[in-house]
Each structure stands twice: as structure tokens, then as C-alpha cells.
Write a protein that holds these residues in place. Structure first.
Motif, PDB file in Angstrom:
ATOM      1  N   UNK A  16      -4.365   5.822   3.617  1.00  0.00           N
ATOM      2  CA  UNK A  16      -3.917   5.026   2.472  1.00  0.00           C
ATOM      3  C   UNK A  16      -4.254   5.766   1.182  1.00  0.00           C
ATOM      4  N   UNK A  17      -3.231   6.108   0.431  1.00  0.00           N
ATOM      5  CA  UNK A  17      -3.433   6.816  -0.841  1.00  0.00           C
ATOM      6  C   UNK A  17      -3.498   5.861  -2.023  1.00  0.00           C
ATOM      7  N   UNK A  18      -2.755   4.763  -1.915  1.00  0.00           N
ATOM      8  CA  UNK A  18      -2.759   3.782  -2.998  1.00  0.00           C
ATOM      9  C   UNK A  18      -2.881   2.376  -2.427  1.00  0.00           C
ATOM     10  N   UNK A  19      -3.704   1.566  -3.069  1.00  0.00           N
ATOM     11  CA  UNK A  19      -3.919   0.172  -2.673  1.00  0.00           C
ATOM     12  C   UNK A  19      -4.100  -0.622  -3.961  1.00  0.00           C
ATOM     13  N   UNK A  20      -2.979  -0.836  -4.697  1.00  0.00           N
ATOM     14  CA  UNK A  20      -3.026  -1.400  -6.055  1.00  0.00           C
ATOM     15  C   UNK A  20      -3.829  -2.688  -6.185  1.00  0.00           C
ATOM     16  N   UNK A  21      -3.722  -3.575  -5.191  1.00  0.00           N
ATOM     17  CA  UNK A  21      -4.433  -4.857  -5.278  1.00  0.00           C
ATOM     18  C   UNK A  21      -5.768  -4.839  -4.524  1.00  0.00           C
ATOM     19  N   UNK A  22      -6.167  -3.643  -4.109  1.00  0.00           N
ATOM     20  CA  UNK A  22      -7.453  -3.492  -3.422  1.00  0.00           C
ATOM     21  C   UNK A  22      -7.609  -4.465  -2.243  1.00  0.00           C
ATOM     22  N   UNK A  48       0.870  -1.175   0.000  1.00  0.00           N
ATOM     23  CA  UNK A  48       0.000   0.000   0.000  1.00  0.00           C
ATOM     24  C   UNK A  48       0.910   1.228   0.000  1.00  0.00           C
ATOM     25  N   UNK A  49       0.314   2.398  -0.207  1.00  0.00           N
ATOM     26  CA  UNK A  49       1.086   3.638  -0.086  1.00  0.00           C
ATOM     27  C   UNK A  49       0.341   4.582   0.847  1.00  0.00           C
ATOM     28  N   UNK A  50       1.030   4.987   1.906  1.00  0.00           N
ATOM     29  CA  UNK A  50       0.458   5.918   2.872  1.00  0.00           C
ATOM     30  C   UNK A  50       0.832   7.358   2.522  1.00  0.00           C
ATOM     31  N   UNK A  51       0.074   8.295   3.063  1.00  0.00           N
ATOM     32  CA  UNK A  51       0.404   9.705   2.886  1.00  0.00           C
ATOM     33  C   UNK A  51       1.809   9.972   3.395  1.00  0.00           C
ATOM     34  N   UNK A  52       2.520  10.835   2.731  1.00  0.00           N
ATOM     35  CA  UNK A  52       3.867  11.187   3.159  1.00  0.00           C
ATOM     36  C   UNK A  52       3.834  11.778   4.567  1.00  0.00           C
ATOM     37  N   UNK A  53       4.774  11.337   5.381  1.00  0.00           N
ATOM     38  CA  UNK A  53       4.944  11.925   6.703  1.00  0.00           C
ATOM     39  C   UNK A  53       4.170  11.286   7.834  1.00  0.00           C
TER      40      UNK A  53
END
Length: 280
Positions: A179-185, A164-169
Motif C-alpha cells: 500500500x503506497x497511499x491510504x488517504x483516510x488512514x 487505497x493505492x497499491x504499488x503498480x503491477x
């Protein structure tokens, strides 16, 4: 003559009784004082599961030579050890990391304080179905803790692994809302820490986060994890916790010294190197 002799006997008897009474009073006082001293040398420590309880008992062995008695109060959940210390029914606890303690203080208006970091647990994710995080299918359910401090830590591990990708900081303090990105949902399923081991055996849970202490219930160790924490935040070290009003007391300082002794460190390294790393 008889009257004089009788008076002497009565006087002597009175003095003897007075003397015995005085001795009895003195002995009683000494007994009370001794009892009070013994009570003051008792340190009550609330803890949960091994190896935390083992460390408390070992610290007690170390302190015994100095006249201290460590009384272990073993609890069955992650609430009571803080309640006991906060309400002065225990002097200290050994069962949590500082962020979890801070959450308790905020929610319960507590005055708990972290006295000493003892060890860093090797936390990570486990799967009964998959041997690698690369095998996780789209939409897989991932069990994570439902309390904010441990949720943030669990998400940070997923973020670091690129799942996943979390917000910076946000670091270790993120939530699912960050969570900003969750490619595989992936579907993140929040559960109580004590219920996470059971989630491992659920057919619809692809992967579950856990601590070595809890995952041991299903016969696993960090060696079985498919994803382990790489970046260590020392705030999450399992720590000795007391209150602000007794942190500097002789008892807590003695306990701190015992829990950071070579005896305890050797025990952790020799018996639990697969699940933790000493933090002192």
C-alpha cells in the motif's frame, strides 16, 4: 455287488461335492470382482458449504446413470479438503480457487491441480453501520482475509475503488506492505475467512470483506454489499481440484463432465444468480 454300488455312490458324492465347491469358488470370485468394480466406480469428493456441496451432490445424480457413485465428504474448515485429497483419502475437492490451492501446494509440498473452473463468486465488502464507502470515517477498521491469495484480492478491490493505492503491477497479488497511499488512514484487520462474518457484527469494524457463502451466515447476500468486485480475475473461480496423479483418470474426467453439465449450469443460474456466475 454291494461294494460296487457303494463305490459308485461315494464317487458320485465326491464329484458332487467337488462341483459344489467349484461353483462356490466361482461365485465367490464373481462377487469379489463385482465388489471391486463397484468400489472403483466410487468418487470421493471433499467439499465445505453450499452451494459447493449442492453442486457435488447434483453431479452425483448426473453420474448415477453411468454407474458412478459420488461420495460427498463434507468438512468444517478450509484445511481438511486439501489434506484429504493430498493424502489420497479423497479423489477430488470442490471448495476453493486456484490461488488458494497453489498456496497449499507451496506450504505443504502438495501435488494438487485445478481441473475445471465452475463458478465465480460475487465477492465484496459489507457494513452494518454505513450504506456507502463514501461514509467511511478516517481511521475506520476494515476486516480483510489473513491468507495471501484472498488478501491480495481484497486489497485489489479497495485499490480499484480508490480507497487505497497499491504499488503498480501488483494486481491481485498485493499485500498490506504494497500500500503506497491510504488517504483516510484505514486500519486493515486481517482475519480468518471463517471469522469474517462475525466481524460484520463487531461495533469497531466499519466494513468487512466476504464471500457469499460465508456472509450468508448473517443473512446477507451480495445485494447488501456496499462495495463489490468489478474486475474479475478468472483464477479466483471456485474450481474442481484433484491430484497430478489422478487428474487424467476416468473418474475425475467423468466428474469434470458432470460438473460442467447443463444440469449443473441451470441449477447455478436458476438458484444462485444473485451470488455467483458460472465459469463454464
Amino acid at each position: 455287488m454291494m461294494n460296487k454300488r457303494l463305490f459308485s455312490i461315494l464317487a458320485a458324492s465326491t464329484l458332487l461335492l467337488f462341483g459344489l465347491a467349484a461353483c462356490g469358488s466361482n461365485d465367490s470370485g464373481e462377487t469379489t470382482t463385482t465388489s471391486a468394480k463397484k468400489e472403483n466406480k466410487v468418487i470421493k469428493v471433499a467439499s465445505h458449504l453450499p452451494p459447493m456441496t449442492d453442486v457435488v451432490e447434483l453431479a452425483g445424480d448426473v453420474l448415477e446413470k453411468d454407474g458412478w457413485q459420488v461420495e460427498l465428504i463434507q468438512v468444517s474448515d478450509n484445511i481438511q479438503y486439501n489434506e484429504l485429497v493430498n493424502h489420497k483419502e479423497a479423489d477430488a475437492s470442490f471448495a476453493q480457487h486456484e490461488p488458494y490451492m497453489q498456496m497449499y501446494n507451496k506450504e505443504k509440498h502438495g501435488n494438487l491441480t485445478a481441473v475445471q473452473k465452475i463458478y465465480n463468486a460475487k465477492v465484496g465488502y459489507y457494513s452494518k453501520q454505513f450504506k456507502s464507502i463514501d461514509e467511511l470515517p478516517e481511521g475506520a477498521k476494515i476486516a480483510i482475509p489473513n491468507d495471501l491469495p484472498n488478501e491480495g484480492r481484497a486489497l485489489a478491490i479497495l485499490n480499484e475503488a480508490g480507497l487505497i493505492k497499491l504499488k503498480d503491477g501488483v494486481g491481485f497479488e498485493g499485500t498490506v506492505k504494497d500500500i503506497e497511499e491510504n488517504p483516510k488512514q484505514f486500519e486493515l484487520v486481517p482475519l480468518d475467512l471463517l471469522n469474517l462474518p462475525e466481524a460484520y457484527n463487531e461495533d469497531d469494524i466499519a466494513m468487512t470483506y466476504n464471500y457469499p457463502t460465508y456472509i450468508a451466515k448473517v443473512g446477507l447476500t451480495p445485494k447488501d454489499a456496499i462495495l463489490l468486485e468489478k474486475t474479475i480475475d478468472e483464477r479466483f473461480a471456485i474450481s474442481l481440484v484433484a491430484r497430478e496423479d489422478n487428474e487424467a483418470s476416468e473418474a475425475i474426467q467423468a466428474l469434470k463432465q458432470a460438473m460442467t453439465s447443463e444440469t449443473v449450469k441451470k441449477f447455478l443460474e436458476d438458484n444462485h444468480s444473485d451470488t455467483l456466475v458460472p465459469a463454464f
